[in-house]
Write a protein that holds these residues in place. Sequence first.
Motif, short mmCIF file in Angstrom:
data_model
loop_
_atom_site.label_atom_id
_atom_site.label_comp_id
_atom_site.label_asym_id
_atom_site.label_seq_id
_atom_site.Cartn_x
_atom_site.Cartn_y
_atom_site.Cartn_z
N SER A 52 0.58 -5.47 -4.41
CA SER A 52 1.22 -4.54 -3.49
C SER A 52 2.60 -4.12 -3.96
N GLU A 66 2.77 -0.43 -5.57
CA GLU A 66 2.53 0.59 -4.54
C GLU A 66 3.71 0.68 -3.58
N LEU A 67 4.25 -0.46 -3.19
CA LEU A 67 5.36 -0.50 -2.26
C LEU A 67 6.59 0.19 -2.84
N ILE A 97 2.99 1.22 5.27
CA ILE A 97 2.25 0.38 4.33
C ILE A 97 2.12 -1.00 4.95
N ILE A 143 1.31 -5.09 4.58
CA ILE A 143 1.29 -6.22 3.65
C ILE A 143 0.46 -7.33 4.28
#
Length: 755
Positions: free
Chosen positions: A5, A8-9, A177, A179
């Motif tokens: 992640s 992308e983050l 987004i 997590i």
Amino acid sequence: MPSYSKKELVEMINANRVLVVSGETGCGKTTQVTQFILDDHINRGIGSTCRVVCTQPRRISAISVAERVAAERAESVGNANSCGYQIRLQSRLPRRQGSILYCTTGIILQWLRSDRLLSSISHLVLDEIHERNLQSDVLLVIVKDLLSLRDDLKVILMSATLNAEKFSKYFGNCPMIHIPGLTFPVEEFLLEDIVEMTRYSPQNKDRRSSWKRGFWQGRQSRPEKEEKEAEYKESWPCYARSLPVNLEGAILVFLPGWDNISSLNDLLMAQQMFRSGLYQSDACRPHIIIQLDITIDDVVYVIDGGKIKETHFDTNNNISTMAAEWVSLANAKQRKGRAGRVRPGKCYHLYNGLRASLLDAYQLPEIMRTPLEELCLQIKILKLGSIGRFLEKALDPPTTQAVNLAIKNLNDLNALDDEENLTALGFHLARLPVEPHIGKLILFGALLGCLDPVLTIAASLSFKDPFFIPLGKEKMADMRRKTLSRNSKSDHLTIVNAFQGWEDAKYRGSRYEREFCWDNFLSANTLQMLHNMKGQFAEHLMNTGFVSSKNPKDPKSNVNSDNEKLIKAVIVAGLYPKVAMIRPSHSKKRVKVYTQADGKVCIHPKSVNSEETDFNYTWLIYHLKMKTSSIFLYDCTEVSPFSLLFFGGDITIQKDEDQDTIAVDKWIVFRSPANIAHLVKSLKKELHNLLQEKICNPAPVDWQNRQSKDCAVITAIIDLITTQEKQSGGGQGYGRTWAPAPRGSHLHFDDDDDD
């Protein structure tokens, strides 16, 4: 946080001005997102342009998270390294550029006074915004406006999963987004499951009455629920006893308040298996943690009582209420999560499926259930425009009635004028990091030369009481508190005496300090915090010109600090109009107490005045009035008529039933010869003019020059306040001059409810 992640983050943060990052507690977002941002900038060779500031709702969180991040980066906190923290009265700052700073939300609001654009920050991370506390909601409004002024600012909003979309919508449907968390699975059980597991059947109906007074004293908002809730009230203690048997690992029990913790502890200690110590010391058996809402690392089992203490503000009656409410779905989910930190766990919810289906998604935001005076002053000192128009922009705006009441109260306090501008007093109150009444208390303590004890009182009222009550030793703790009161009939002076005793013991050495705190049920950590806060207050007063030294004990600021009656008068100056009247009770077990707005009220059992029957005067000043099972007054002090006349509201003189009377705000009425009443009114006017001059043009009172007008006026009033009790002879007679006026229409009394 999963490594996949990270890329992308970072890409989403770089591509968007605002991003909502959702994830459950324990997923790592608080410690990792800030590092991802900084490391990305360093890897791109632009690390010096990055300054990440991450807000935390609690002081302890800011410190602990900063220490963890620093450890992950193989650094110490602060010391010009890449990670540090800043909270009220304490900081370990990182380097200016290429850094991460964790701070409380209040620190950001403080920065805004001098830098409205937050120009030194490249990335503002607002963490735990789903908690919806007052300061974070205000900061959301400010940040939303700030984005139109700074196109280079990045804002990252970090929230629990359930309401991430609400924050996204507030910021123009900004991207989100998620997590995923790394917690272990937790098996959940509702009340019907627990009844089946324990094979519980109610037998002793008498259990209901004792438990009813504590844990289950919530608000019955809908009559149709009462029958089902009666079942919960009756059965809860037995479930709590049954569930821990044959379990291994820590057991965490969620309860809404201290009275409930004490009650459950008594129930458990009544059982031999708990008294034996098996549940505390044997590593093969579980230890039981009965607590409110903090993180415990080795919890495997959670017992969720299903209630949470919540404060609400009733704008119709201008009173705070506190009751045990049903938890929200968000609360329940968070409590469940505590059982899955170290291995698979189990969570037992003590409510049934029907109740679970009726739970609200979230608790009501703090901005919609608390008084708004302090917030209104912050809006004005930050120059954010009209209070009402600013608050309309909040994620969940408070009611117009609540806003108008706050503005009216600030008008009455002379902190705002009729055009909603800050007065000279309002300016000083807004700059002090306390609620307005406590700020006024601080200013008057400085002006009247009793700074040190008044700062102790102010610090305690704005932080917390230094006393603690160990389970099973409640009566002994009450006795020690009563001893420390030294018959002052004042909770405020009790804390002053405790603080001075602690200072004396600490001066003698650490052993004496420990013994003093142990013997008197005092928290050394809380006392140290009060000490630090006093220093902050004194430094602020020096910087604004009210005193000449930042030392709270400076002799020039404490010429009257041994005058107990004057200190009580200063408490009136700060806390007025929070006044109650005392009347003897026919039962002689305790007095009756009344307020103008509520009629009969009760002194809270924790107060040193709760069982007092021998008062010198008929008036109390109090800090907090809250409705729980009854309306209780917290932190109260007996005060004299002269204290109310000189430091209370407007004075009127009139004849009443062929007697001369003098009244404060037309309801606190005393018999008085006309010539003395007019003298008091004239002297009060002189005092008012003097104090206004000092507030508009701050300068210490020159106590050495007794011939100066300001010193002469203040000294005359101090002499009157100090000698009044001697003249009246004390006791309930009060002397003829200052006896209360006969009973009439000023207060409503109820003679049919003897204690």
